[in-house]
Design a protein around this motif. Structure first.
Motif, PDB file in Angstrom:
ATOM      1  N   ALA A 352       0.791  -0.988  -0.077  1.00 47.73           N
ATOM      2  CA  ALA A 352      -0.032  -0.215  -0.063  1.00 47.73           C
ATOM      3  C   ALA A 352       0.835   1.298   0.009  1.00 47.73           C
ATOM      4  CB  ALA A 352      -0.989  -0.134   1.170  1.00 47.73           C
ATOM      5  N   ASN A 353       2.068   1.207   0.323  1.00 53.28           N
ATOM      6  CA  ASN A 353       2.915   2.234   0.606  1.00 53.28           C
ATOM      7  C   ASN A 353       4.023   2.154  -0.771  1.00 53.28           C
ATOM      8  OD1 ASN A 353       2.628   1.179   3.465  1.00 53.28           O
ATOM      9  ND2 ASN A 353       2.525   3.380   3.225  1.00 53.28           N
ATOM     10  N   SER A 354       3.727   1.329  -1.959  1.00 55.81           N
ATOM     11  CA  SER A 354       4.360   1.251  -3.057  1.00 55.81           C
ATOM     12  C   SER A 354       5.667   0.219  -2.801  1.00 55.81           C
ATOM     13  CB  SER A 354       4.838   2.485  -3.458  1.00 55.81           C
ATOM     14  OG  SER A 354       3.656   3.438  -3.610  1.00 55.81           O
ATOM     15  N   ILE A 355       5.774  -0.651  -1.695  1.00 51.19           N
ATOM     16  CA  ILE A 355       6.849  -1.542  -1.489  1.00 51.19           C
ATOM     17  C   ILE A 355       6.690  -2.563  -2.702  1.00 51.19           C
ATOM     18  CG2 ILE A 355       7.844  -3.249  -0.314  1.00 51.19           C
ATOM     19  CD1 ILE A 355       8.442  -0.264   0.507  1.00 51.19           C
ATOM     20  N   PRO A 356       7.809  -2.798  -3.456  1.00 48.59           N
ATOM     21  CA  PRO A 356       7.377  -3.794  -4.609  1.00 48.59           C
ATOM     22  C   PRO A 356       6.951  -5.159  -4.106  1.00 48.59           C
ATOM     23  CG  PRO A 356       9.603  -2.450  -4.807  1.00 48.59           C
ATOM     24  CD  PRO A 356       9.111  -2.196  -3.396  1.00 48.59           C
ATOM     25  N   SER A 357       6.340  -5.954  -4.912  1.00 52.94           N
ATOM     26  CA  SER A 357       5.936  -7.261  -4.700  1.00 52.94           C
ATOM     27  C   SER A 357       7.340  -8.015  -4.366  1.00 52.94           C
ATOM     28  CB  SER A 357       5.217  -7.771  -5.818  1.00 52.94           C
ATOM     29  OG  SER A 357       4.976  -9.394  -5.681  1.00 52.94           O
ATOM     30  N   GLY A 358       7.161  -8.929  -3.246  1.00 56.79           N
ATOM     31  CA  GLY A 358       8.293  -9.833  -2.957  1.00 56.79           C
ATOM     32  C   GLY A 358       9.324  -9.239  -2.230  1.00 56.79           C
ATOM     33  N   HIS A 359       9.221  -8.165  -1.538  1.00 54.16           N
ATOM     34  CA  HIS A 359       9.991  -7.417  -0.950  1.00 54.16           C
ATOM     35  C   HIS A 359       9.341  -7.017   0.448  1.00 54.16           C
ATOM     36  CE1 HIS A 359      13.445  -6.229  -3.725  1.00 54.16           C
ATOM     37  NE2 HIS A 359      12.311  -6.807  -4.817  1.00 54.16           N
ATOM     38  N   ASN A 360      10.166  -6.760   1.451  1.00 55.36           N
ATOM     39  CA  ASN A 360       9.707  -6.461   2.830  1.00 55.36           C
ATOM     40  C   ASN A 360       9.797  -4.832   3.014  1.00 55.36           C
ATOM     41  OD1 ASN A 360       8.749  -8.922   3.794  1.00 55.36           O
ATOM     42  ND2 ASN A 360      10.708  -9.408   4.111  1.00 55.36           N
TER      43      ASN A 360
END
Length: 672
Positions: A352-360
């Motif tokens: 929801a804060n634009s963190i890419p998929s697969g990343h924490n």
């Protein structure tokens, strides 16, 4: 003769096998000195060793442990732990065997509660290691139940492989209902075993209910905040007790339903002082060893802070807005609590804060305003104490979990019958068109008199608050370095004198779609009560040219440069945008220690957009957001690269989420 040699061989073989099975994994089990043993407390206590390990507690802490690490365990294997212990005041201790470093994975023995007496007794526990057990195990005696003046004695510690196979435990499950409890709800915990057993239910590691000779057990109570729970079952002929696994639930506040025009609230402020440990929150179990002036122990125990509340009458909700620094990249388990109530979890950056998929989200450098709901039952009129804690690092790990908070805004919301100021935005009108640099007019009144009026705008623009959300009300709270204040920044503006006319500088507000802009005002009276007006929606910004914002792309995890490192992100200018009509450009960059403080002579650093080098900017070991003018010739159509480098052998430069962006102003309209 051959028979004799065979007998000798067999005797030797079985002796070796027995030795290999029963060898004690614990170094110095009889405490002949401190070799092999480690001690830590965030209270006041001492550890001595001469035939037994003696822990003397002067002032109890929340983290007191005697431990040994580096134990080599085999996965899915049966072990037996035996030791002798006493406590001068009869307080219990708990025993754990887990991964030595973060994330402290359970290796098969967790929260074994040992009821001690004033006399020495021998205790034995058999258990089976988990599939993740390895050569980095920590045996931990957890002594937080010890009272002031308590003396623990521990000796003859033996951890050995039993060599036998332990039957798999019967199944045991535990659940809670309702699944999403609200304040005032009774939460019921249900444990179900596959066979008749003595079932025990624990909440926050405290035994709450024991049910004997049964296949099910339940326990109900009301709670606030977040809690963990699990169950155990004891049934013959099992050689070990099945454990359900730890779960958790969070009780949420019932959201207020404001009547009238808008929200009514007060704001209370806590400021953490610069150059003290107040603003840092450290993992109590961190094992990193650094300089004496810069190690986990330098910042432990975590500070006890306070905030004063004057009014809870007619309160319906509370929340904390934290000026939050991510700290050591990878740090997880950030929590805090008020007045020794349940720990509250600090949210992390997600998709929801634009963190890419697969990343924490924890794996990115960050400073942002995070909002946490606070149960009203945790607060009181007068002085409220609060404190933070931390877990370890889940990525980029060097065994030192730490995060920071520079300040906190504690908002107490009230129902609308609370005396409060009133007002509204009188210009512009809903669904109207505004030109560049419009004046926003607000009417405001209060029997107590008006202290100030703030205007906020909702649009898609640079992410000043660092949460990775570009389209939102543009505002953020920041502590000012070296000052004992936290202020609202990057909003439209503030006026303290009637008539309340606030000029909105839209020179660098990016182009917005028709009707996408919203405005609202918040009005504070001289009694310290705030009121938020109704929104003015459907606004359209009209201009002769264009302003385009090019957001960061390909932002790396741990966007930090030091010791000669070079790292970069990108942005893209589409071919439909005519750079020939560009009249101005600027670089937006949020950093921590952007000026590369403490770098030694010759240890230079730079920021470049393509081949253009930015001037010096940023602050020393502090957050800064900088808007740097740059020539339009520095950018190009297509992919552009923003590059950072530092030769400093010290902290280096953190480039904060969501990464640097570039805005370009054009004299002519550009295709969206």
């Amino acid at each position: 003769m051959k028979i004799a040699w065979v007998l000798i061989f067999l005797v030797s073989f079985f002796a070796i096998m027995a030795s290999s099975v029963s060898a004690n994994l614990v170094t110095n089990p009889g405490f002949s000195g401190k070799t092999g043993w480690n001690f830590y407390t965030n209270g006041v206590a001492s550890f001595t060793a001469s035939g037994s390990g003696v822990v003397s507690i002067t002032t109890k802490g929340s983290n007191t442990q005697l431990y040994q690490y580096g134990l080599a365990l085999k996965p899915n294997t049966d072990y037996k732990l035996t030791f002798t212990a006493s406590a001068s005041k009869g307080s219990d201790l708990q025993v754990y065997i887990h991964k030595h470093g973060s994330p402290y994975t359970n290796y098969g023995l967790s929260n074994w509660n040992v009821p001690l007496t004033t006399s020495l007794q021998t205790f034995t526990k058999t258990f089976k290691t988990t599939s993740s057990a390895s050569t980095d195990a920590r045996l931990r005696f957890w002594l937080v139940n010890g009272l002031n003046g308590e003396i623990y004695k521990i000796s003859n510690v033996i951890l050995e492989e039993t060599g036998g196979s332990t039957p798999a435990p019967d199944t045991l499950s535990v659940t809670h209902s309702p699944t999403s409890p609200l304040t005032g709800d009774e939460v019921t915990l249900n444990a179900v075993s596959s066979k008749s057993a003595t079932i025990k239910i624990f909440v926050d590691d405290v035994l709450k209910k024991t049910c004997t000779a049964t296949m099910s057990c339940s326990y109900s109570s009301t709670y606030t905040g977040t809690h963990t729970y699990y169950a155990t079952a004891e049934a013959s002929p099992l050689l070990r007790d099945p454990v359900s696994g730890t779960k958790s639930f969070t009780v949420s506040d019932i959201p207020p339903t404001p009547s009238g025009d808008g929200l009514v609230y007060r704001e209370y402020y806590a400021i953490m002082r610069d150059r003290t440990k107040e603003w840092r929150v450290t993992d109590p179990l961190a094992t990193y060893v650094g300089d004496p002036s810069n190690s986990p122990s330098t910042f432990l125990p975590n500070s006890i802070l306070s905030i004063n509340i004057t009014d809870l009458s007619q309160a319906v909700k509370a929340e904390a807005i934290i000026d939050y620094w991510g700290g050591h990249v990878g740090t997880a388990g950030q929590k805090f609590r008020f007045n020794n109530n349940a720990w509250l979890t600090v949210p992390k950056l997600t998709s929801a804060n634009s963190i890419p998929s697969g990343h924490n989200g924890e794996c990115y450098a960050q400073q942002w305003n995070t909002v946490v709901s606070i149960p009203l039952s945790n607060l009181k009129v007068g002085k409220n104490i609060f404190e933070g804690t931390s877990g370890g690092q889940i990525c980029h790990n060097f065994n030192w979990g730490q995060w920071g908070w520079y300040g906190m805004v504690l908002r107490i919301y009230y129902n609308n019958s609370k005396p409060h100021p009133t007002g509204q935005i009188t210009s512009p009108a809903k669904s109207s068109t505004i030109n560049e640099n419009p004046t926003i007019t607000v009417s405001a009144s209060s029997l107590a008199g008006i202290d100030k009026v703030d205007v906020l705008a909702y649009y898609d623009g640079y992410d000043y608050d660092g949460d990775g959300i570009y389209k939102e009300y543009q505002e953020n709270y920041r502590k000012i370095k070296g000052q004992n204040s936290i202020i609202l920044k990057n909003h439209v503006g503030t006026d303290t004198l009637a008539p309340y006319n606030i000029l909105w500088d839209t020179a660098w507000v990016p182009d917005q779609s028709s009707g996408a802009i919203k405005l609202k005002a918040r009005i504070k009276d001289k009694n310290g009560v705030w009121f938020e007006t109704s929104e003015v929606t459907g606004l359209t910004l009209s201009r002769s040219g264009s302003v385009k914002l090019y957001k960061a792309e390909a932002v790396p995890e741990k966007f930090v440069v030091r010791a000669g490192q070079t790292r970069s992100s990108q942005f893209t200018i589409p071919s439909t945008h005519n750079l020939g009509s560009a009249t101005a450009a600027r670089l937006y960059v949020s950093t921590w220690n952007g000026i590369d403080g403490e770098a030694e002579p010759g240890q230079t650093h730079y920021t470049k957009v393509n081949s253009w080098t930015a001037p010096t900017y940023g602050m020393n070991h502090f957050y800064s957001i900088d808007e740097l003018s740059m020539p339009t010739s520095a950018v190009k159509t297509g992919t552009n690269t923003v590059t950072f480098n530092s030769l400093s052998i010290h902290h280096g430069i953190e480039i904060l989420w969501p990464g640097p962006a570039v805005a370009v102003r054009y004299s002519s309209k550009q295709i969206p």
